[in-house]
Design an enzyme around this catalytic site. Structure first.
Site, PDB file in Angstrom:
ATOM      1  N   GLY A  20      25.584  33.899  26.891  1.00 14.15           N
ATOM      2  CA  GLY A  20      26.726  34.122  25.980  1.00 14.15           C
ATOM      3  C   GLY A  20      28.053  33.765  26.599  1.00 14.15           C
ATOM      4  CG  LEU A  21      27.859  32.046  30.222  1.00 14.90           C
ATOM      5  CD1 LEU A  21      27.405  31.021  31.254  1.00 14.90           C
ATOM      6  CD2 LEU A  21      28.456  33.254  30.921  1.00 14.90           C
ATOM      7  CB  SER A  22      30.259  28.866  25.044  1.00 16.91           C
ATOM      8  OG  SER A  22      30.131  28.027  26.155  1.00 16.91           O
ATOM      9  N   GLY A  24      33.797  31.020  21.156  1.00 18.04           N
ATOM     10  CA  GLY A  24      34.142  29.953  20.212  1.00 18.04           C
ATOM     11  C   GLY A  24      32.922  29.129  19.801  1.00 18.04           C
ATOM     12  CB  SER A  28      27.075  30.170  23.299  1.00 19.76           C
ATOM     13  OG  SER A  28      27.522  30.993  24.350  1.00 19.76           O
ATOM     14  NE  ARG A 138      29.593  22.706  29.946  1.00 22.50           N
ATOM     15  CZ  ARG A 138      29.073  21.742  29.202  1.00 22.50           C
ATOM     16  NH1 ARG A 138      29.148  21.816  27.883  1.00 22.50           N
ATOM     17  NH2 ARG A 138      28.477  20.705  29.752  1.00 22.50           N
ATOM     18  CD  GLU A 174      35.294  21.245  26.828  1.00 20.85           C
ATOM     19  OE1 GLU A 174      34.079  21.384  26.630  1.00 20.85           O
ATOM     20  OE2 GLU A 174      35.944  21.999  27.585  1.00 20.85           O
ATOM     21  CG  HIS A 250      32.606  20.189  22.077  1.00 22.70           C
ATOM     22  ND1 HIS A 250      31.441  20.555  22.727  1.00 22.70           N
ATOM     23  CD2 HIS A 250      33.605  20.406  22.953  1.00 22.70           C
ATOM     24  CE1 HIS A 250      31.733  20.967  23.954  1.00 22.70           C
ATOM     25  NE2 HIS A 250      33.042  20.898  24.113  1.00 22.70           N
ATOM     26  CG  ASN A 362      22.882  28.472  25.583  1.00 25.13           C
ATOM     27  OD1 ASN A 362      23.472  29.498  25.274  1.00 25.13           O
ATOM     28  ND2 ASN A 362      22.268  28.305  26.742  1.00 25.13           N
ATOM     29  CB  CYS A 368      25.151  18.708  22.812  1.00 28.90           C
ATOM     30  SG  CYS A 368      26.284  19.387  21.608  1.00 28.90           S
TER      31      CYS A 368
HETATM   32  N1  LIG Z   1      28.037  20.209  23.629  1.00 29.92           N
HETATM   33  C1  LIG Z   1      27.355  21.452  23.560  1.00 29.92           C
HETATM   34  C2  LIG Z   1      27.839  22.369  24.612  1.00 29.92           C
HETATM   35  C3  LIG Z   1      27.252  23.742  24.526  1.00 29.92           C
HETATM   36  C4  LIG Z   1      27.731  24.623  25.638  1.00 29.92           C
HETATM   37  N2  LIG Z   1      27.051  25.914  25.582  1.00 29.92           N
HETATM   38  C5  LIG Z   1      27.075  26.751  26.631  1.00 29.92           C
HETATM   39  O1  LIG Z   1      27.626  26.470  27.672  1.00 29.92           O
HETATM   40  C6  LIG Z   1      26.363  28.081  26.456  1.00 29.92           C
HETATM   41  C7  LIG Z   1      25.950  28.719  27.760  1.00 29.92           C
HETATM   42  C8  LIG Z   1      25.581  30.158  27.598  1.00 29.92           C
HETATM   43  O2  LIG Z   1      26.111  30.860  26.748  1.00 29.92           O
HETATM   44  O3  LIG Z   1      24.694  30.614  28.372  1.00 29.92           O
HETATM   45  C9  LIG Z   1      29.252  24.813  25.555  1.00 29.92           C
HETATM   46  O4  LIG Z   1      29.697  25.690  24.811  1.00 29.92           O
HETATM   47  O5  LIG Z   1      29.965  24.071  26.217  1.00 29.92           O
END
Ligand SMILES: NCCC[C@H](NC(=O)CCC(=O)O)C(=O)O
Length: 444
Positions: A20-22, A24, A28, A138, A174, A250, A362, A368
């Protein structure tokens, strides 16, 4: 001379997980703490890549990154043995440990922006790794990404590699997820479309209110300068901030282009008509602007199904096909739209569906997972041939995944010191399979 558009897919790394790192990115966040299956994720990606190779496309693979990223954990003050570093981080800063364990480099649309030699003043293919500064997990990718790209496109006679942009929000970049190229033939000069989320240095310009705009106009313009593009070959378009606030983090979640086709949602951009006119002025060829209306596909359905995170490819026959996730078949409005699209008079004649759910959960769809590199046959011959997917490499990589990958990984498992050993053993072997040299911190 023949020209192709090659796709370089990111090989999913052994630590693929849902943390759940992203912020927006709706998928994720919604799937945070789910147990992942790295083995299945890697195989789903390989299947998709192999299917394109079997269709006669030039298909390459890009190696994943070293995770857990112990260098970063040490840089922020965790010390002792590898096991101690992981243990301390898990105990006192689990969010930072998670950020250092993501397999997010698999989404190679975010690895870099690429300009083909037909567009650049020095006649070389240009690469700039994305700095990905908006997300901590990232932002630790670009240095190793640059090394992997240099080891893959390893002939300086044809390939020009730049450093990533300065690591500051003003230059949030990005990569190819916010960049599309339209052209008549891949080998002809085209128009490069740079889609940005905000103007960092203009406080009065429109910007999203809820979720971050990851790409700035300043970054896009810097890339255009670095890549030696002509002003007449570039169009800068602002993404509609309202759709960013609905989860379109994106541009490749809301638009995709190939040759003379631009496939996009009605709400994708600001000043759409003026920008389409600018493209028409700058590219003198028959263009197909396929606009999907909200009445047929709502933003929410586009974000859930990833209708626009599809690949539009030109098959050797000259017809175009859409490579879509099976999630598009499961969404009634989107499936109906795709079936209708095939009856419209456009170059797109078929849709092929692939199960990439491990990545989708994710927020990463088929588009992607790939970095597009338009090349002529001499440039293809100059690529590190051990990165190009054929039957032998496909078989070898599947065996490699079977040998090294787990089929279950939870965020708790990220502190397991055994995972470091497994991941490094796998990657060390991979650098030999793909003849990449020492690209990883643990090898240097
Ligand atoms: N182009 C698609 C990119 C997806 C990517 N997801 C993530 O990094 C999720 C990772 C996590 O939540 O464990 C992002 O948001 O950049």
């Amino acid at each position: 001379m023949k020209h192709f558009e090659a796709n370089f897919d990111g090989l999913v790394g052994p630590t693929h997980n849902y943390a759940g790192l992203s912020f927006g990115n709706v998928a994720s966040l919604n799937n945070a703490a789910l147990v992942s299956n790295p083995k299945a994720a890697a195989k789903q990606g390989l299947q998709k890549a192999k299917a394109l190779a079997d269709l006669g496309m030039t298909q390459g693979m890009l190696a994943p990154q070293e995770r857990p990223d112990l260098n970063t954990l040490r840089r922020i003050g965790f010390s002792g043995s590898d096991a101690q570093v992981l243990q301390q981080a898990a105990k006192t800063a689990p969010a930072l440990l998670n950020a250092c364990c993501s397999a997010s480099s698999m989404w190679t649309a975010n690895a870099a922006t690429v300009s083909p030699s037909a567009d650049t003043r020095d006649g070389k293919l240009h690469f700039t790794p994305a700095n990905l500064v908006d997300k901590l997990h990232r932002s630790i990718e670009p240095i190793t990404t640059g090394r992997i790209l240099t080891a893959t496109f390893n002939d300086p006679h044809y390939f020009h590699h730049h450093n990533h942009l300065p690591e500051h929000n003003s230059f949030g970049d990005e990569g190819a997820a916010n960049h599309t190229r339209l052209c008549q033939e891949y080998g002809h000069a085209g128009v490069e479309l740079f889609v940005y989320g905000q103007e960092a240095t203009n406080p009065n310009a429109p910007r999203p209110q809820k979720y971050p705009a990851r790409q700035t106009l300043e970054a896009s313009m810097a890339i255009a300068r670095l890549h030696q593009l002509e002003e007449d070959n570039c169009v800068f378009i602002q993404q509609n901030p309202d759709v960013i606030d609905q989860g379109v983090f994106h541009n490749d979640v809301i638009a995709v282009g190939n040759q003379n086709v631009l496939f996009y949602h009605e709400q994708a951009f600001l000043n759409t008509q003026a920008k389409l006119d600018e493209i028409r002025r700058k590219l003198d060829t028959e263009l197909f602007f396929i606009e999907v209306p909200t009445a047929k596909v709502a933003i929410n359905d586009a974000v859930k199904s990833y209708l626009f995170n599809t690949q539009i490819i030109t098959l050797p026959s000259g017809e175009m096909a859409i490579i879509a996730p099976t999630d598009c078949q499961e969404n009634p409005a989107v499936y109906a739209y795709l079936n209708e699209l095939l009856t419209l008079n456009t170059p797109i004649k078929q849709v092929l569906y692939f199960d990439v759910k491990q990545s989708m959960q994710n927020g990463g769809g088929p588009a992607c997972l790939r970095l597009r590199v338009a090349m002529n046959e001499r440039e293809v011959a100059a690529v590190n041939q051990h990165t190009l997917l054929n039957d032998a490499l496909f078989a070898r990589l599947n065996t490699w995944v079977d040998k090294h990958y787990r089929d279950r990984l939870s965020t708790q498992d990220l502190a397991d010191p055994q995972l470091v050993i497994e991941s490094r053993t796998a990657l060390d072997e991979l650098t030999q399979i793909m003849k990449l040299g020492s690209v990883y911190p643990f090898q240097r």
